[in-house]
Design an enzyme around this catalytic site. Structure first.
Site, PDB file in Angstrom:
ATOM      1  N   GLN A 231     -20.824  33.987 -12.427  1.00  0.00           N
ATOM      2  CA  GLN A 231     -21.438  35.302 -12.516  1.00  0.00           C
ATOM      3  C   GLN A 231     -22.600  35.330 -13.514  1.00  0.00           C
ATOM      4  OE1 GLN A 231     -17.777  38.233 -11.448  1.00  0.00           O
ATOM      5  NE2 GLN A 231     -17.826  37.615 -13.569  1.00  0.00           N
ATOM      6  N   ASN A 260     -22.561  39.811 -11.997  1.00  0.00           N
ATOM      7  CA  ASN A 260     -21.578  39.873 -13.083  1.00  0.00           C
ATOM      8  C   ASN A 260     -20.679  41.084 -12.911  1.00  0.00           C
ATOM      9  OD1 ASN A 260     -20.141  39.539 -15.423  1.00  0.00           O
ATOM     10  ND2 ASN A 260     -21.776  40.281 -16.770  1.00  0.00           N
ATOM     11  N   ASP A 286      -9.538  31.040 -17.445  1.00  0.00           N
ATOM     12  CA  ASP A 286     -10.737  31.498 -18.125  1.00  0.00           C
ATOM     13  C   ASP A 286     -11.731  30.342 -18.220  1.00  0.00           C
ATOM     14  OD1 ASP A 286     -12.292  33.409 -19.330  1.00  0.00           O
ATOM     15  OD2 ASP A 286     -10.752  34.006 -20.754  1.00  0.00           O
ATOM     16  N   ASP A 288     -13.853  29.635 -21.126  1.00  0.00           N
ATOM     17  CA  ASP A 288     -13.989  29.030 -22.450  1.00  0.00           C
ATOM     18  C   ASP A 288     -12.659  28.446 -22.921  1.00  0.00           C
ATOM     19  OD1 ASP A 288     -12.953  31.571 -22.573  1.00  0.00           O
ATOM     20  OD2 ASP A 288     -14.097  32.191 -24.337  1.00  0.00           O
ATOM     21  N   ASP A 399      -5.438  42.288 -17.063  1.00  0.00           N
ATOM     22  CA  ASP A 399      -4.231  41.454 -16.954  1.00  0.00           C
ATOM     23  C   ASP A 399      -2.969  42.228 -17.306  1.00  0.00           C
ATOM     24  OD1 ASP A 399      -4.898  41.661 -19.640  1.00  0.00           O
ATOM     25  OD2 ASP A 399      -5.155  39.509 -19.964  1.00  0.00           O
ATOM     26  N   HIS A 423      -7.965  27.824 -25.988  1.00  0.00           N
ATOM     27  CA  HIS A 423      -8.908  28.896 -25.672  1.00  0.00           C
ATOM     28  C   HIS A 423      -9.678  29.277 -26.931  1.00  0.00           C
ATOM     29  CE1 HIS A 423     -10.308  32.963 -24.645  1.00  0.00           C
ATOM     30  NE2 HIS A 423     -10.002  32.731 -23.381  1.00  0.00           N
TER      31      HIS A 423
END
Length: 664
Positions: A231, A260, A286, A288, A399, A423
């Site tokens: 995105q 995005n 995710d 990162d 979530d 993470h």
């Protein structure tokens, strides 16, 4: 890990694994040295009541065991134990989470199979929910040996793990491999999973994880497709080395470019594609992160064995301090509607390099959760078909809301020990300030409207008003503008959530130009130097008001900021520089002008007091909260009634089609 049955009818459900050569700092998560149990002190122990002991020493002491030798790790599944030394696999990644398998699956009997070479002993241990360590079985080994231990899961109703230790005698002992096995309880053929990564301008992270996956093809055996929903403007496909990684993944990798739509839009796309391609599961990751690849197989194997369709998530370790577990599981406090720990004794940010699994009693109690973070979460497509996709919330609370919605429909969520990612931690972030404040405020209130069991959402509106006051007396006017916009949008109802998904962030960011507190400069020297002095409080340390004094303090502070005009020099130069850790509302409220660094340490902003902004924003925020209070029941019914439609595959398909044109 293959789910194929062996000739004896046993199936591998968890393999012993060791860290890769570039992750020496993660060794305590995989293997441990020393005796089977540490020394634990409880608050009611005599020694723990001794006042001479520092507070941080009251709960546990190290057993004094040596660290495992990294050079003794021979491969992904094999390691050497030196003569006279003992090594334990009672660790986060290699102990077997027996209580989770006991609670959520039909498996009741397992076995440990350990293949060794050399002379020594293999000893099996277990724990209970209180963390008490018990020896189960053991045997002497000599030469090339395969040791099999048959074990029961029946005693693990509330908690507990299995693990084993190796001790070498006069010669070294080598573990060739080991695995935990079971018979039956799973499907005839393993489920197929679509693995999806949502990214926004982190192509280096994405490519690194794709490389990790390509280097571990055994865990991809039941991965139907790897999707990267891109995105951003910095495309993964443009990264150097992308073509080689794509080729190494053997045609499983697919890139989807779209506008995005935030985390909720990216993860919803992964859910949608998993349903469309006939997968049994969608695995959301995710961007990162660094993934422990074995976690993929463990989540899938566990989900396959669950008695009913179950959302199964992995834990999160700190990417920049890799032995630290961020949290062991989360629930939603229903009265305040904030994330909370399931148990009072659960420690947040536990460091396994300081206290291992065997020494930490609370880690042995099974933790049952309301939801799992979407840094790593496996969702059955049967659940998606029944309850829909994510709500179009962009970021924050997507979530948690999904986990609550699944639970109300009868689907549980399990945060499975032994499955995890590293993470980027938000300990160095403050996402309650800045552009994210809009999404925090709006999405928390939407989730409360939909799921709160309490009249008027319990304590949520009260805390929202308190947050407004704190931001305003702290001169965080851009943040407060975003919160006011969030209240306005909530009152409009759920009809526009899809329509504003791609446009709301640019709208919020466009407001930055109006507020000095939103202007970030990298170098603090770009601001005028403070006037010589020690600030408005004469250098005194300002503490938080006592709870009983909060309301009088708030009234007095707001009145002072409304009535007393800031000095003319406050617009010319700040009164002080404040580090982010000192940027607390009860301190900043005493300044007329102050430069404050941000949480990431990448820059600073100049906060300047403005009584007119304070008055207008406080008046508007108060009126909006009063209206929200009056209309709460009507809005709650509107949002609850709209969930099925706005989370549906059909609604999201229209959004994806529009965003794919924008993101192409």
């Amino acid at each position: 890990m293959s789910a194929a049955e062996t000739t004896t009818g046993w199936t591998t459900i968890q393999r012993v694994i060791l860290p890769s050569a570039d992750q020496t700092d993660t060794v305590p998560l995989y293997v441990d040295a020393g005796t089977a149990s540490g020394i634990r002190l409880r608050e009611n122990d005599e020694l723990a009541r001794t006042p001479k002991l520092p507070e941080e020493k009251l709960q546990m002491f190290s057993s004094g065991g040596q660290a495992a030798h990294f050079e003794d790790l021979l491969g992904r599944h094999s390691m050497r134990v030196r003569s006279g030394e003992q090594i334990s696999f009672g660790t986060y990644f290699n102990a077997f989470p027996a209580s989770y398998w006991r609670r959520w699956t039909s498996v009741r009997d397992i076995r440990l199979v350990a293949s060794t070479r050399g002379t020594g002993t293999v000893t099996v241990y277990k724990s209970n929910a209180r963390g008490s360590v018990q020896r189960v079985d053991g045997r002497h080994v000599d030469g090339t040996t395969t040791s099999v231990f048959e074990l029961s899961l029946k005693p693990f109703g509330d908690g507990g793990w299995y693990w084993f230790d190796l001790a070498a005698s006069s010669e070294e002992l080598v573990l060739e491999n080991a695995q935990w096995e079971t018979t039956g309880g799973g499907p005839e053929t393993p489920g197929q999973v679509t693995l999806e990564i949502t990214t926004m301008n982190k192509p280096d992270f994405c490519l690194n994880n794709a490389r990790i996956l390509a280097a571990n093809p055994d865990v991809l055996q039941n991965v139907k497709e790897i999707l990267i929903v891109d995105q951003g403007t910095q495309k993964v496909e443009d990264e150097e080395g992308f073509a080689e990684v794509r080729a190494a993944l053997g045609g499983k990798l697919r890139i989807i470019n779209q506008a995005n739509l935030g985390g909720s839009g990216g993860f919803a796309r992964g859910m949608y594609e998993a349903v469309e391609n006939g997968s049994d599961y969608a695995l959301l990751l995710d961007d990162d992160i660094v993934v422990e690849p074995e976690s993929i197989a463990r989540l899938l194997t566990f989900a396959d064995h669950c008695r009913t369709p179950t959302i199964v998530g992995g834990h999160m370790f700190d990417l920049y301090n890799r032995s630290i577990l961020h949290t062991f599981g989360e629930v939603v406090d229903p009265y305040r509607f904030v994330p909370a720990a399931p148990h009072a004794d659960m420690e947040v940010r536990h460091d396994f390099s300081v206290a291992n699994l065997r020494q930490t009693a609370w880690l042995h109690r099974r933790v049952d959760v309301d939801y799992n973070g979407w840094w790593m979460c496996l969702i059955p497509t049967k659940v998606i078909r029944e309850i829909g996709l994510s709500l179009p919330l962009f970021i924050k609370w997507d979530d948690a809301e999904y986990g609550l919605r699944a639970r109300e429909a009868g689907f549980a969520t399990v945060s499975l020990p032994g499955a995890a990612v590293w993470h980027v931690s938000w300990i160095d972030k403050d996402d309650l300030v800045g552009w994210q404040a809009y999404f925090h405020e709006r999405n928390r209130l939407i989730a409360t409207l939909i799921h709160s069991p309490y009249p008027k959402g319990g304590r949520v509106l009260r805390e929202s008003v308190q947050a407004d006051v704190k931001h305003l007396v702290s001169m965080q006017y851009f943040t407060e503008h975003g919160r006011i916009e969030a209240l306005k949008d909530i009152l409009k109802g759920p009809g526009d959530l899809h329509q504003v998904l791609a446009t709301k962030l640019p709208e919020i960011n466009a407001l930055k130009a109006e507020y000095p507190d939103a202007q970030l400069k990298e170098d603090v020297n770009d601001f005028p130097a403070p006037k010589l002095g020690r600030g408005p409080m004469g250098g005194a340390v300002v503490g938080m008001p006592r709870k009983k004094d909060l309301i009088p303090w708030g009234i007095k502070t707001v009145a002072r900021q409304l009535i007393k005009a800031p000095g003319p020099e406050s617009a010319e130069r700040p009164q002080a520089y404040l580090a982010h850790r000192d940027n607390r509302w009860f301190r900043v409220a005493h300044y007329d002008s102050v430069v404050v660094s941000n949480a990431e340490g990448t820059g600073a902003s100049w906060y300047q007091r403005d009584p007119k902004k304070l008055k207008s924003m406080l008046t508007e925020a108060t009126a909006l909260h009063l209206r929200l209070f009056r209309e709460w029941d009507t809005l709650a019914e509107q949002y609850r009634s709209a969930v099925a439609e706005i989370s549906s595959i059909e609604a999201w398909k229209k959004t994806f089609e529009a965003s794919s044109r924008d993101g192409s």
